[in-house]
Design a protein around this motif. Structure first.
Motif, PDB file in Angstrom:
ATOM      1  N   GLU A 141      18.722  -5.015  16.328  1.00  0.00           N
ATOM      2  CA  GLU A 141      18.150  -4.788  14.743  1.00  0.00           C
ATOM      3  C   GLU A 141      16.884  -5.622  14.736  1.00  0.00           C
ATOM      4  OE1 GLU A 141      19.685  -5.063  10.329  1.00  0.00           O
ATOM      5  OE2 GLU A 141      21.135  -5.751  11.552  1.00  0.00           O
ATOM      6  N   THR A 142      16.821  -6.783  15.414  1.00  0.00           N
ATOM      7  CA  THR A 142      15.669  -8.022  15.395  1.00  0.00           C
ATOM      8  C   THR A 142      14.205  -7.175  15.866  1.00  0.00           C
ATOM      9  OG1 THR A 142      17.245  -9.710  15.215  1.00  0.00           O
ATOM     10  CG2 THR A 142      14.704 -10.163  15.874  1.00  0.00           C
ATOM     11  N   VAL A 143      14.632  -6.590  17.043  1.00  0.00           N
ATOM     12  CA  VAL A 143      13.527  -5.825  17.662  1.00  0.00           C
ATOM     13  C   VAL A 143      13.036  -4.796  16.679  1.00  0.00           C
ATOM     14  CG1 VAL A 143      12.762  -4.541  19.650  1.00  0.00           C
ATOM     15  CG2 VAL A 143      14.168  -6.594  19.841  1.00  0.00           C
ATOM     16  N   LEU A 144      13.869  -3.976  16.300  1.00  0.00           N
ATOM     17  CA  LEU A 144      13.514  -2.827  15.439  1.00  0.00           C
ATOM     18  C   LEU A 144      12.594  -3.333  14.112  1.00  0.00           C
ATOM     19  CD1 LEU A 144      16.341  -0.126  15.266  1.00  0.00           C
ATOM     20  CD2 LEU A 144      13.954   0.203  15.975  1.00  0.00           C
ATOM     21  N   LEU A 145      13.107  -4.543  13.427  1.00  0.00           N
ATOM     22  CA  LEU A 145      12.430  -5.210  12.370  1.00  0.00           C
ATOM     23  C   LEU A 145      10.889  -5.311  12.703  1.00  0.00           C
ATOM     24  CD1 LEU A 145      15.171  -7.388  10.854  1.00  0.00           C
ATOM     25  CD2 LEU A 145      13.512  -5.762   9.749  1.00  0.00           C
ATOM     26  N   LYS A 146      11.042  -6.208  13.916  1.00  0.00           N
ATOM     27  CA  LYS A 146       9.506  -6.599  14.514  1.00  0.00           C
ATOM     28  C   LYS A 146       8.757  -5.391  14.899  1.00  0.00           C
ATOM     29  CE  LYS A 146      11.107 -10.861  16.590  1.00  0.00           C
ATOM     30  NZ  LYS A 146      11.120 -11.472  18.028  1.00  0.00           N
ATOM     31  N   ALA A 147       9.005  -4.385  15.233  1.00  0.00           N
ATOM     32  CA  ALA A 147       8.323  -3.137  15.519  1.00  0.00           C
ATOM     33  C   ALA A 147       7.924  -2.621  14.185  1.00  0.00           C
ATOM     34  CB  ALA A 147       9.302  -2.163  16.326  1.00  0.00           C
ATOM     35  N   VAL A 148       8.833  -2.480  13.206  1.00  0.00           N
ATOM     36  CA  VAL A 148       8.414  -1.757  11.927  1.00  0.00           C
ATOM     37  C   VAL A 148       7.207  -2.810  11.226  1.00  0.00           C
ATOM     38  CG1 VAL A 148       9.226  -1.520   9.537  1.00  0.00           C
ATOM     39  CG2 VAL A 148      10.624  -0.719  11.654  1.00  0.00           C
ATOM     40  N   GLU A 149       7.566  -4.175  11.092  1.00  0.00           N
ATOM     41  CA  GLU A 149       6.547  -4.848  10.538  1.00  0.00           C
ATOM     42  C   GLU A 149       5.308  -4.992  11.338  1.00  0.00           C
ATOM     43  OE1 GLU A 149       8.580  -8.727  10.384  1.00  0.00           O
ATOM     44  OE2 GLU A 149       9.403  -8.212   8.329  1.00  0.00           O
ATOM     45  N   ALA A 150       5.152  -4.903  12.536  1.00  0.00           N
ATOM     46  CA  ALA A 150       3.928  -4.572  13.115  1.00  0.00           C
ATOM     47  C   ALA A 150       3.368  -3.408  12.837  1.00  0.00           C
ATOM     48  CB  ALA A 150       4.074  -4.596  14.793  1.00  0.00           C
ATOM     49  N   LEU A 151       4.024  -2.349  12.619  1.00  0.00           N
ATOM     50  CA  LEU A 151       3.259  -1.104  12.135  1.00  0.00           C
ATOM     51  C   LEU A 151       2.865  -1.261  10.823  1.00  0.00           C
ATOM     52  CD1 LEU A 151       5.852   1.473  13.894  1.00  0.00           C
ATOM     53  CD2 LEU A 151       3.311   1.071  14.529  1.00  0.00           C
ATOM     54  N   GLN A 152       3.512  -1.996   9.977  1.00  0.00           N
ATOM     55  CA  GLN A 152       3.319  -1.958   8.593  1.00  0.00           C
ATOM     56  C   GLN A 152       1.895  -2.978   8.279  1.00  0.00           C
ATOM     57  OE1 GLN A 152       6.485  -4.131   6.361  1.00  0.00           O
ATOM     58  NE2 GLN A 152       5.286  -3.792   4.479  1.00  0.00           N
ATOM     59  N   GLY A 153       2.074  -4.060   9.287  1.00  0.00           N
ATOM     60  CA  GLY A 153       0.841  -4.943   9.273  1.00  0.00           C
ATOM     61  C   GLY A 153      -0.640  -4.265   9.659  1.00  0.00           C
ATOM     62  N   GLU A 154      -0.476  -3.491  10.502  1.00  0.00           N
ATOM     63  CA  GLU A 154      -1.566  -2.536  11.376  1.00  0.00           C
ATOM     64  C   GLU A 154      -2.027  -1.895  10.124  1.00  0.00           C
ATOM     65  OE1 GLU A 154      -4.022   0.052  12.498  1.00  0.00           O
ATOM     66  OE2 GLU A 154      -2.010   0.748  12.027  1.00  0.00           O
ATOM     67  N   ARG A 155      -1.139  -1.012   9.400  1.00  0.00           N
ATOM     68  CA  ARG A 155      -1.427  -0.143   8.284  1.00  0.00           C
ATOM     69  C   ARG A 155      -2.151  -0.639   7.409  1.00  0.00           C
ATOM     70  NH1 ARG A 155      -3.025   4.271   5.980  1.00  0.00           N
ATOM     71  NH2 ARG A 155      -1.936   4.838   4.480  1.00  0.00           N
ATOM     72  N   TYR A 156      -1.714  -2.083   6.816  1.00  0.00           N
ATOM     73  CA  TYR A 156      -2.279  -2.896   5.819  1.00  0.00           C
ATOM     74  C   TYR A 156      -3.897  -3.219   6.333  1.00  0.00           C
ATOM     75  CZ  TYR A 156       2.101  -3.696   3.208  1.00  0.00           C
ATOM     76  OH  TYR A 156       3.152  -3.408   2.586  1.00  0.00           O
ATOM     77  N   LEU A 157      -4.090  -3.552   7.649  1.00  0.00           N
ATOM     78  CA  LEU A 157      -5.444  -3.839   8.009  1.00  0.00           C
ATOM     79  C   LEU A 157      -6.249  -2.735   8.219  1.00  0.00           C
ATOM     80  CD1 LEU A 157      -4.381  -6.337  10.903  1.00  0.00           C
ATOM     81  CD2 LEU A 157      -5.590  -6.986   8.734  1.00  0.00           C
ATOM     82  N   SER A 158      -5.834  -1.478   8.439  1.00  0.00           N
ATOM     83  CA  SER A 158      -6.423  -0.288   8.541  1.00  0.00           C
ATOM     84  C   SER A 158      -6.905   0.024   7.132  1.00  0.00           C
ATOM     85  CB  SER A 158      -5.545   0.734   9.158  1.00  0.00           C
ATOM     86  OG  SER A 158      -5.657   0.625  10.463  1.00  0.00           O
ATOM     87  N   LEU A 159      -5.871  -0.097   5.921  1.00  0.00           N
ATOM     88  CA  LEU A 159      -6.288   0.078   4.684  1.00  0.00           C
ATOM     89  C   LEU A 159      -7.447  -0.706   4.324  1.00  0.00           C
ATOM     90  CD1 LEU A 159      -2.958   0.559   3.013  1.00  0.00           C
ATOM     91  CD2 LEU A 159      -4.544   2.406   3.238  1.00  0.00           C
ATOM     92  N   ALA A 160      -7.365  -2.022   4.453  1.00  0.00           N
ATOM     93  CA  ALA A 160      -8.450  -2.994   4.063  1.00  0.00           C
ATOM     94  C   ALA A 160      -9.869  -2.564   4.843  1.00  0.00           C
ATOM     95  CB  ALA A 160      -8.082  -4.451   4.195  1.00  0.00           C
ATOM     96  N   GLU A 161      -9.636  -2.165   5.921  1.00  0.00           N
ATOM     97  CA  GLU A 161     -11.027  -1.822   6.678  1.00  0.00           C
ATOM     98  C   GLU A 161     -11.609  -0.547   6.278  1.00  0.00           C
ATOM     99  OE1 GLU A 161      -9.902  -3.724  11.166  1.00  0.00           O
ATOM    100  OE2 GLU A 161      -9.166  -1.663  10.683  1.00  0.00           O
ATOM    101  N   ARG A 162     -10.962   0.564   5.938  1.00  0.00           N
ATOM    102  CA  ARG A 162     -11.166   1.814   5.448  1.00  0.00           C
ATOM    103  C   ARG A 162     -11.693   1.758   3.903  1.00  0.00           C
ATOM    104  NH1 ARG A 162      -6.754   4.091   8.311  1.00  0.00           N
ATOM    105  NH2 ARG A 162      -5.847   4.473   6.182  1.00  0.00           N
ATOM    106  N   ARG A 163     -11.145   0.867   3.194  1.00  0.00           N
ATOM    107  CA  ARG A 163     -11.550   0.913   1.705  1.00  0.00           C
ATOM    108  C   ARG A 163     -11.550  -0.411   1.546  1.00  0.00           C
ATOM    109  NH1 ARG A 163      -8.345   0.692  -2.946  1.00  0.00           N
ATOM    110  NH2 ARG A 163      -9.386   1.621  -4.753  1.00  0.00           N
TER     111      ARG A 163
END
Length: 179
Positions: A141-163
């Protein structure tokens, strides 16, 4: 798992009425967008949306409808994270992060088959979660949490870069939504 604590934390973090000019979602109250409130049948002024009505919307739209209540039986911390992510990015996006992580972590489909990236928690997604947790044990469960948060963090950065207007929200997203 009773989602009341999770819902209260989101409402407290989101605050009262906000209509930030850089937010394409428009006016919100307690973190509920006007579009979501209207879809739920609320016809009043967004400034007057009650906390209780917002909590009911969170329970129905962001906890039960996507199936996070069913996920909580298997992996409560993961369900809590996906609920929070779903509030901010939509439940389908949160579930998509989980599905991507499960597919990437199944060791070439040797632990369980790949699942469709459809943004829905159905029998195949639940079977993959169950198989992953059974295979990986206590740390799964901890590993899945880390993976989900990594994807989420990348999405936030991408949003800020694009807009560039989203840069106004990036710091808060990272502080409040990751880890």
């Amino acid at each position: 798992m009773d989602p009341t604590r999770l819902i209260d934390a989101v409402i407290d973090r989101e605050g009262g009425y906000v209509d930030h000019p850089a937010d394409p979602g428009g006016a919100t109250r307690w973190g509920i967008t006007e579009a979501t409130a209207r879809a739920d049948g609320y016809g009043g002024d967004m400034r007057l949306l009650s906390r209780a009505r917002a909590a009911a919307i969170y329970a129905r739209v962001y906890w039960q409808r996507p199936g996070f209540d069913q996920l909580a039986v298997r992996a409560p911390a993961l369900a809590a994270e996906l609920f929070d992510t779903g509030v901010n990015m939509g439940p389908a996006g949160a579930i998509g992060f989980l599905q991507r992580a499960l597919n990437a972590l199944n060791r070439g489909a040797s632990d369980y088959p790949d699942i469709a990236l459809d943004g829905r928690l159905g029998p195949a997604s639940f079977a993959a979660v169950d198989a992953f947790l059974r295979t990986r044990g206590r740390t799964g469960e901890t590993v899945l949490l880390k993976a989900v948060e990594a994807l989420q963090g990348e999405r936030y950065l991408s949003l800020a870069e694009r807009r560039p207007a989203d840069e106004a929200f990036l710091y808060g997203w990272l502080v409040n939504r990751i880890g």
